[in-house]
Design a protein around this motif. Structure first.
Motif, PDB file in Angstrom:
ATOM      1  N   ALA A 130      34.150  47.367  54.310  1.00 45.11           N
ATOM      2  CA  ALA A 130      34.904  48.524  54.113  1.00 45.11           C
ATOM      3  C   ALA A 130      36.137  48.234  53.092  1.00 45.11           C
ATOM      4  O   ALA A 130      36.560  48.802  52.157  1.00 45.11           O
ATOM      5  CB  ALA A 130      35.384  49.066  55.203  1.00 45.11           C
ATOM      6  N   GLU A 131      36.522  46.942  53.701  1.00 44.92           N
ATOM      7  CA  GLU A 131      38.144  46.636  52.959  1.00 44.92           C
ATOM      8  C   GLU A 131      37.740  46.077  51.726  1.00 44.92           C
ATOM      9  O   GLU A 131      38.442  46.456  50.788  1.00 44.92           O
ATOM     10  CB  GLU A 131      38.704  45.403  53.852  1.00 44.92           C
ATOM     11  CG  GLU A 131      39.389  45.773  55.027  1.00 44.92           C
ATOM     12  CD  GLU A 131      39.926  44.724  55.800  1.00 44.92           C
ATOM     13  OE1 GLU A 131      41.033  44.890  56.132  1.00 44.92           O
ATOM     14  OE2 GLU A 131      39.211  43.636  55.941  1.00 44.92           O
ATOM     15  N   VAL A 132      36.571  45.623  51.410  1.00 46.84           N
ATOM     16  CA  VAL A 132      36.173  44.921  49.978  1.00 46.84           C
ATOM     17  C   VAL A 132      35.864  45.951  49.118  1.00 46.84           C
ATOM     18  O   VAL A 132      36.252  45.925  47.864  1.00 46.84           O
ATOM     19  CB  VAL A 132      35.075  43.726  50.229  1.00 46.84           C
ATOM     20  CG1 VAL A 132      34.336  43.394  48.799  1.00 46.84           C
ATOM     21  CG2 VAL A 132      35.762  42.572  50.883  1.00 46.84           C
ATOM     22  N   ARG A 133      35.164  46.994  49.697  1.00 50.68           N
ATOM     23  CA  ARG A 133      34.854  48.208  48.746  1.00 50.68           C
ATOM     24  C   ARG A 133      36.231  48.774  48.332  1.00 50.68           C
ATOM     25  O   ARG A 133      36.276  49.388  47.282  1.00 50.68           O
ATOM     26  CB  ARG A 133      33.884  48.970  49.652  1.00 50.68           C
ATOM     27  CG  ARG A 133      33.437  50.418  48.658  1.00 50.68           C
ATOM     28  CD  ARG A 133      32.631  51.229  49.761  1.00 50.68           C
ATOM     29  NE  ARG A 133      31.639  50.678  50.606  1.00 50.68           N
ATOM     30  CZ  ARG A 133      31.889  50.607  51.942  1.00 50.68           C
ATOM     31  NH1 ARG A 133      32.575  51.685  52.529  1.00 50.68           N
ATOM     32  NH2 ARG A 133      30.924  50.099  52.741  1.00 50.68           N
ATOM     33  N   ALA A 134      36.909  49.069  49.263  1.00 50.90           N
ATOM     34  CA  ALA A 134      38.282  49.637  48.776  1.00 50.90           C
ATOM     35  C   ALA A 134      39.130  49.008  47.833  1.00 50.90           C
ATOM     36  O   ALA A 134      39.576  49.730  46.817  1.00 50.90           O
ATOM     37  CB  ALA A 134      39.028  50.122  50.260  1.00 50.90           C
ATOM     38  N   GLY A 135      39.077  47.654  48.102  1.00 53.44           N
ATOM     39  CA  GLY A 135      39.934  46.742  47.206  1.00 53.44           C
ATOM     40  C   GLY A 135      39.172  46.660  45.860  1.00 53.44           C
ATOM     41  O   GLY A 135      39.936  47.008  45.165  1.00 53.44           O
ATOM     42  N   LEU A 136      38.016  46.583  45.746  1.00 56.85           N
ATOM     43  CA  LEU A 136      37.369  46.356  44.357  1.00 56.85           C
ATOM     44  C   LEU A 136      37.311  47.691  43.648  1.00 56.85           C
ATOM     45  O   LEU A 136      36.920  47.743  42.399  1.00 56.85           O
ATOM     46  CB  LEU A 136      36.033  45.869  44.702  1.00 56.85           C
ATOM     47  CG  LEU A 136      36.021  44.259  45.020  1.00 56.85           C
ATOM     48  CD1 LEU A 136      34.558  43.467  44.911  1.00 56.85           C
ATOM     49  CD2 LEU A 136      36.775  43.275  44.090  1.00 56.85           C
ATOM     50  N   SER A 137      37.462  48.696  44.497  1.00 57.06           N
ATOM     51  CA  SER A 137      37.280  50.285  43.653  1.00 57.06           C
ATOM     52  C   SER A 137      38.527  50.596  43.238  1.00 57.06           C
ATOM     53  O   SER A 137      38.945  51.595  42.856  1.00 57.06           O
ATOM     54  CB  SER A 137      36.768  51.169  44.828  1.00 57.06           C
ATOM     55  OG  SER A 137      35.472  50.824  45.389  1.00 57.06           O
ATOM     56  N   ALA A 138      39.848  49.902  43.569  1.00 59.58           N
ATOM     57  CA  ALA A 138      41.057  50.356  43.258  1.00 59.58           C
ATOM     58  C   ALA A 138      41.221  49.936  41.792  1.00 59.58           C
ATOM     59  O   ALA A 138      40.704  49.185  41.268  1.00 59.58           O
ATOM     60  CB  ALA A 138      41.898  49.582  43.872  1.00 59.58           C
ATOM     61  N   ARG A 139      41.952  50.981  41.085  1.00 63.09           N
ATOM     62  CA  ARG A 139      42.380  50.894  39.643  1.00 63.09           C
ATOM     63  C   ARG A 139      43.808  51.380  39.365  1.00 63.09           C
ATOM     64  O   ARG A 139      44.191  52.131  40.181  1.00 63.09           O
ATOM     65  CB  ARG A 139      41.441  51.779  39.057  1.00 63.09           C
ATOM     66  CG  ARG A 139      39.878  51.490  38.847  1.00 63.09           C
ATOM     67  CD  ARG A 139      39.616  50.191  38.163  1.00 63.09           C
ATOM     68  NE  ARG A 139      37.977  49.872  38.286  1.00 63.09           N
ATOM     69  CZ  ARG A 139      37.692  49.136  39.295  1.00 63.09           C
ATOM     70  NH1 ARG A 139      38.273  48.629  40.207  1.00 63.09           N
ATOM     71  NH2 ARG A 139      36.357  49.084  39.150  1.00 63.09           N
ATOM     72  N   PRO A 140      44.463  50.939  38.703  1.00 57.61           N
ATOM     73  CA  PRO A 140      43.923  50.047  37.508  1.00 57.61           C
ATOM     74  C   PRO A 140      43.720  48.414  37.752  1.00 57.61           C
ATOM     75  O   PRO A 140      43.017  47.475  37.159  1.00 57.61           O
ATOM     76  CB  PRO A 140      44.928  50.083  36.362  1.00 57.61           C
ATOM     77  CG  PRO A 140      46.344  49.917  37.301  1.00 57.61           C
ATOM     78  CD  PRO A 140      45.928  51.287  38.343  1.00 57.61           C
ATOM     79  N   LEU A 141      44.093  48.085  39.108  1.00 53.47           N
ATOM     80  CA  LEU A 141      44.178  46.724  39.555  1.00 53.47           C
ATOM     81  C   LEU A 141      43.325  46.491  40.735  1.00 53.47           C
ATOM     82  O   LEU A 141      43.739  46.840  41.662  1.00 53.47           O
ATOM     83  CB  LEU A 141      45.499  46.132  39.714  1.00 53.47           C
ATOM     84  CG  LEU A 141      45.561  44.601  40.146  1.00 53.47           C
ATOM     85  CD1 LEU A 141      45.112  43.946  38.761  1.00 53.47           C
ATOM     86  CD2 LEU A 141      47.205  44.105  40.187  1.00 53.47           C
ATOM     87  N   PRO A 142      41.843  46.165  40.672  1.00 52.74           N
ATOM     88  CA  PRO A 142      41.123  45.603  41.946  1.00 52.74           C
ATOM     89  C   PRO A 142      41.850  44.800  42.672  1.00 52.74           C
ATOM     90  O   PRO A 142      42.358  43.879  41.883  1.00 52.74           O
ATOM     91  CB  PRO A 142      39.705  45.510  41.150  1.00 52.74           C
ATOM     92  CG  PRO A 142      39.832  45.610  39.816  1.00 52.74           C
ATOM     93  CD  PRO A 142      41.332  45.631  39.400  1.00 52.74           C
ATOM     94  N   TRP A 143      41.692  44.584  44.088  1.00 57.28           N
ATOM     95  CA  TRP A 143      42.127  43.609  44.845  1.00 57.28           C
ATOM     96  C   TRP A 143      41.274  43.088  45.807  1.00 57.28           C
ATOM     97  O   TRP A 143      40.377  44.035  46.183  1.00 57.28           O
ATOM     98  CB  TRP A 143      43.575  43.983  45.293  1.00 57.28           C
ATOM     99  CG  TRP A 143      43.538  45.076  46.124  1.00 57.28           C
ATOM    100  CD1 TRP A 143      43.465  46.366  45.745  1.00 57.28           C
ATOM    101  CD2 TRP A 143      43.674  45.204  47.841  1.00 57.28           C
ATOM    102  NE1 TRP A 143      43.438  47.261  46.748  1.00 57.28           N
ATOM    103  CE2 TRP A 143      43.719  46.698  47.801  1.00 57.28           C
ATOM    104  CE3 TRP A 143      43.755  44.325  48.607  1.00 57.28           C
ATOM    105  CZ2 TRP A 143      43.587  47.012  49.057  1.00 57.28           C
ATOM    106  CZ3 TRP A 143      43.895  44.515  49.940  1.00 57.28           C
ATOM    107  CH2 TRP A 143      43.770  45.926  50.427  1.00 57.28           C
TER     108      TRP A 143
END
Ligand code: SAH
Ligand code: AVI
Length: 325
Positions: free
Chosen positions: A20-33
């Protein structure tokens, strides 16, 4: 009492939580994290240990030197029955305080909390061997979620060393973390926090861009961790290490920059990521503090600053906090 390793509450469904954390982070824009706690599998923890010995990484040896000078004074002021270190790693610095506390005769037990089970188990075993009669507990957990696993305070001196508090977002994470820590302390209990200080930018830049490339490998390690846990197909070699100081925010930011266009699948997190050449993933913040900027974070937390110990060059500081009554 024999040493024990326990699993904190968040350990129940670790993989689902990570997904869940990785999904949320990599879905963030403009900067995935990606959350920086995922640096610390066994390889990442070993790489961090290597970083602590680099000539450019002044933090660890400076903190050790400060601790050597203040350990007796701190334990004389707190007279702890329990030492408790969160984010303990291999826990070398803890021993300075253990030795000083033992000399006073009141110390009964020690609790370590870390996300890396291997390093935690090793530390607990070695403490058990070297300090017979000391009750030692090890808790595998996340210090942002599992502080209640420490149990109630009372005679507690808690430690959060290395400047790891700098890896928490100063606005979004630090205040809640400090309030949660205060809840695990009784009035009079203490919390010793290591802080990397605002300083010359060249010095900071060098510490996160070492000439041997160890920090770059530590940074890329997060991709190996995500690959292994969530069947992702990141090619770590396709990313450049980036670390820069943001003066406005007073933090070092670490990122991974795509060397060419790429598409990454993370089936375990049910997410796909398309990166163009030059696009970046943020992997870590490392906030630098002053006495004032850290003091401002304490407001409303139930913790008060009792003493501030910095080295003569003011590279690093140890802040001794007390739980207010
Ligand atoms: N205290 C040691 C290690 C600091 S490195 C020292 O002074 O050198 C940071 C440590 O925090 C690592 O051991 C890592 O495994 C742990 N860590 C990082 N994020 C964590 C989290 N969210 N919860 C628990 N431990 C964490
Ligand atoms: C653990 N933490 C305090 C280190 C830091 O300096 O922020 C992690 C690290 N990142 C790059 N080098 C070391």
């Amino acid at each position: 009492m024999r040493a024990r390793i326990e699993r904190a509450g968040s350990g129940a469904d670790l993989l689902a939580h990570m997904a869940a954390e990785v999904r949320a982070g990599l879905s963030a824009r403009p900067l995935p994290w990606l959350p920086c706690k995922y640096f610390y599998d066994d390889r990442g923890s070993a790489l961090f240990e290597e970083i602590t010995r680099l000539p450019e990484y002044y933090q660890t040896r400076t903190e050790e030197r400060i601790l050597e000078g203040i350990a007796e004074e701190v334990v004389a002021a707190v007279r702890p029955r329990e030492l408790c270190e969160i984010g303990s790693g291999i826990g070398r610095k803890l021993r300075l305080l253990l030795d000083a506390s033992r000399a006073l005769g009141a110390l009964e037990r020690c609790v370590l909390l870390d996300i890396n089970e291997t390093f935690l188990a090793d530390s607990v075993r070695r403490l058990e061997d070297d300090y017979p009669g000391l009750g030692v507990r090890g808790v595998v957990g996340d210090f942002l979620e599992d502080l209640t696993s420490l149990g109630p305070g009372g005679g507690r001196l808690a430690l959060f060393l290395a400047g790891t508090i700098g890896n928490l977002h100063p606005d979004h994470e630090v205040p809640a973390f400090l309030r949660a820590m205060a809840r695990q302390l009784e009035p009079g209990d203490a919390f010793l926090v290591g802080l990397d200080l605002v300083k010359d930018e060249g010095r900071l830049h060098a510490a996160y861009n070492d000439s041997a490339g160890v920090t770059a490998e530590f940074n890329r390690n997060i991709l190996y961790v995500v690959n292994a846990a969530l069947q992702a197909d990141f090619d770590p070699a396709a990313y450049d290490h980036v670390a820069f100081y943001d003066r406005q925010q007073a933090w070092i930011e670490m990122r991974l920059r795509a060397r060419h266009d790429q598409r990454v699948r993370v089936p375990g997190a049910d997410v796909e990521l398309t990166l163009r050449r030059g696009e970046e993933i943020r992997t870590e913040l490392s906030c630098k503090y002053t006495r004032d900027s850290f003091g401002a974070r304490l407001a409303g937390t139930g913790l008060v600053l009792e003493a501030w110990h910095a080295d003569p060059e003011e590279l690093f500081a140890l802040a001794l906090l007390r739980r207010a009554s």
